[in-house]
Enzyme design. Sequence first.
Site, PDB file in Angstrom:
ATOM      1  N   GLU B  60       0.805  -1.227   0.000  1.00 14.56           N
ATOM      2  CA  GLU B  60       0.000   0.000   0.000  1.00 14.56           C
ATOM      3  C   GLU B  60       0.839   1.279   0.000  1.00 14.56           C
ATOM      4  OE1 GLU B  60      -0.855  -2.702   1.664  1.00 14.56           O
ATOM      5  OE2 GLU B  60      -2.874  -3.149   0.962  1.00 14.56           O
ATOM      6  N   HIS B 129     -12.450  -4.773   7.830  1.00 14.24           N
ATOM      7  CA  HIS B 129     -12.940  -4.619   6.454  1.00 14.24           C
ATOM      8  C   HIS B 129     -14.271  -3.877   6.386  1.00 14.24           C
ATOM      9  CE1 HIS B 129     -10.041  -7.889   5.896  1.00 14.24           C
ATOM     10  NE2 HIS B 129     -10.026  -7.588   4.608  1.00 14.24           N
TER      11      HIS B 129
END
Lengths: 320, 324
Positions: B60, B129
């Site tokens: 990321e 999530h």
Amino acid sequence: MEEISKEEALKLLYNMKLIRAFEEKAGELYAEGKISGFLHLSVGEEAVPVGAISVMGPNDYLTSTHRGHGELIARGGDIKRMMAELFGKKTGYCKGKGGSMHITDIKIGHLGANGIVGGGIPIATGAGAGIKIKKTDQAVLCFFGDGAVNTGAFHESLNLAGLWKLPVVYICENNFYAMSVSLYRSHAVKEIYKRAAAYNMPGVLVDGMNVEDVREKVKEALERARRGEGPTLIEAQTYRYYGHSRTDPSNYRTKEEEDQWKKRDPINTYIKKLKEKGYLTEEDVEKMDKEIEKILEDAVKFAEESPEPEIESIYEDVYA
Amino acid sequence: MKEITYREALREALREEMLRDENVFIAGEDVGIYGGAYAVTKGLYEEFGEERVKDTPISEAAIVGLGTGAALIGLRPVIEIMYIDFTTLAMDQIVNQAAKFHYMSGGNVKVPWVLRTQGGAGRSGAAQHSQSLESWFVHIPGLKVIAPSTPYDAKGLLKSAIRDDNPVIFVEHKMLYNKKGPVPEEEYTIPIGKGIIVKEGKDVTLVSYSKEIDEAMKAAYELQKEGIDVEVIDPRTLKPMDFELIFESVKKTSHLVIAEEDHYTLGVGAEISAKVSEEVIEYLDGPIIRVAALDVPIPAARKLEKRVIPDATRIMDGIRRSLE
């Protein structure tokens, strides 16, 4: 090794001397309280940026670090605007908003010093990816220290660059200390260049006290990059004579160690070499020093006489 | 007007901008051959090739740095971070680097990227999530933050975000991708920083955004039956926020409720509440009520997850409290 012309050799020496004089002057001004903020001096490490940047193409890019004055000067940065930025003046590179660690000059391909260790590595990698998309023959020099090698950003970036064969030369300015912690106390693998194996790129060890050695190895890496063969990891071993910053007592290393490195000083050894070659006399050195002294005097004068930024400028440049 | 999904609207925006400007490219995890974890970029790899639709490793920080470095040298990257929860892995690159580059350099460079990501609960995704972390980015000067609730807004705002010269965090919602709505055939963009009145009303102002707007609208129509006329506002952009639109509505209704899917404490609603208190408190005839996700990590079990995220019933309760 490729023979370096007299003119080129003198330019290398001049740039190393200019960096050292800038750093020494900045250190003095900091001690006098004229410069505030953080100041990380690169005295002792001059051969790395000078040798590396001397072989960059005019349209190439670089990213630098918190100890980044050397890269900017070697790339031809404006000494007056640098000094003014250290003084926090309106005429500085960043209009007084960046200080020592954030000078950026897109006109000469300088994509920023960086206050975060390892922060510039993904950015350099991104510039490399951008070059590949644009299909130009540019390349990127990415400078960072031995401390940055232990960040996740280093790992993520070099993996990506190795995978995509990006035109980036990763140059570790290994001065053996991440602030106070020595490489021997922080790296599982002590030879930084060997990490290249994990990223499918060549790892090259360079004598960072020898400007011509740095130049030669970076030149080869840039040629590889331009041929589309991908990145290189270069470890340039060097030493910072002063502490991490101007408040560092250097209580973590010995005087003996410091003296050993100073014997290999990149400027003194190069002067000796150039004299032996007949490229340089003592008078030439003195003349060079005078010239540099004048440049710094002018820069300090410019910085001192420059206005402070206006309060209204606080809100400028938050958004483009 | 045609009816398309939020997902299709986003894809149209990406495709149109890629056709319009060769400097636009996409990079992120699974955005290429797979077509995106939520299938937003499906077909773009086939159309534009791997040079412009790049599958990246799970890295990321490098993905965001890839965007920043490429943006600095003149490209317009659209980077994707698969879940807003994963922006935690790239915070230095977003917050310390991209957001501040323009300012720190005295305007020497700019970073025109869009970071597409998606958040929100509704799939039993549990605590890593399902978060709504947009307020973190709203807090940071130098970033713009967009959170569209309809296909129309998603398309128009994504196109504007790609053309904007600043780093833009574009927060989609995982439960909106199949939502259908009208989208014009012809080219259009929506200005960043402009909210809309989704439903006019005179009794209370209800500000909401992203998927929570759907619950807000349900609440508004239910309360209509009780004779409470709710004005629903969707700011669409969270930074810069269209406070003027909210102030004007509050001046008219004298009551304010904010419905949001992010956590109650220091969420987007806290900022709206504080701002209204500072600027137009004299118009208020009741307390400002925030109806937000409970201050707990998002649990997985459907029953628990449903309780954490505010639904129309909780919003209606909030409105009644504000009117008491």
